[in-house]
Write an enzyme that holds these catalytic residues in place. Sequence first.
Site, PDB file in Angstrom:
ATOM      1  N   SER A  82      34.689  87.062  52.891  1.00 39.98           N
ATOM      2  CA  SER A  82      33.441  86.875  53.627  1.00 39.98           C
ATOM      3  C   SER A  82      32.801  85.529  53.271  1.00 39.98           C
ATOM      4  CB  SER A  82      32.497  88.051  53.364  1.00 39.98           C
ATOM      5  OG  SER A  82      31.594  88.218  54.440  1.00 39.98           O
ATOM      6  N   LYS A 127       7.301  94.281  63.218  1.00 39.09           N
ATOM      7  CA  LYS A 127       7.031  93.727  61.888  1.00 39.09           C
ATOM      8  C   LYS A 127       7.575  94.608  60.771  1.00 39.09           C
ATOM      9  CE  LYS A 127       5.351  90.595  59.212  1.00 39.09           C
ATOM     10  NZ  LYS A 127       6.005  89.282  59.137  1.00 39.09           N
TER      11      LYS A 127
END
Length: 270
Positions: A86, A138
């Site tokens: 990765s 949010k």
Amino acid sequence: MIWPWRRKSRRTLARIAIEGPIAGGTRTRVVKALREVEQRQCPALLLRIDSPGGTVGDSQEIHAAIGRLRAKGCRVVASFGNISASGGVYVGVAAEKIVANAGSITGSIGVILRGNNLSRLLERIGIQFETVKSGLYKDILSPDRALTSAERTLLQELIDSSYGQFVAAVAEGRRLTDEAVRGFADGRVFSGAQALELGLVDALGDEDSARRLACELAGLDPDKTRPVEFGKPKKGLPGLLPGRSALAQLSEALHLELAWSGQPLWLHRP
């Protein structure tokens, strides 16, 4: 006037090791070491990577710093150790050449983002969150509730953007097409031997093979040149304690789950 240390540096093979998860501390150390290699005008760098990857931004900053070093004429060869997956791959493809052991674990090209839905547990123990927010999204990935379908769509778009950046970097670094990279960049892992067939690495061999290749690219004598370590991590007293390895692994796993929860990661995470 050419200072003696500069003449010596121009015949020096530098070595920088990236070990363990890539995060802020690793990025700070490695970028600083790369800057020092550039200042010393070392003609070649052996980049040893033994990492499952880590945070996106930190991986990108190391990748960019390697690119700047190569632009100054330094020949960079990456050596994949036990695992370079990765984010470790993202950093590695910034090198000019990559050498991996036949059994190295690599690949895992992709992005993962995980949150913790603790709503049932919190309900059982009588804890309820009160949230006041400025916008609808949010508190996305808040642990006290499940994702809505709209939130999942937004996060998927975020992941897709990050994935596209990853694919583009691999394609450029390995001189492959985006289509070719997307053909194997689905999160699967490969052995070094499989990675060679895919064009993800250039050759099979150990770190000494990578060292010799770096020397040859820079016009250094492989039989007489030994690497000089830059940015070596400091080891304190805890590193000498019995059982430190197991404790460190447990601490690292816990850190990944808690500190990195809710972050897009370029991380091999079984």
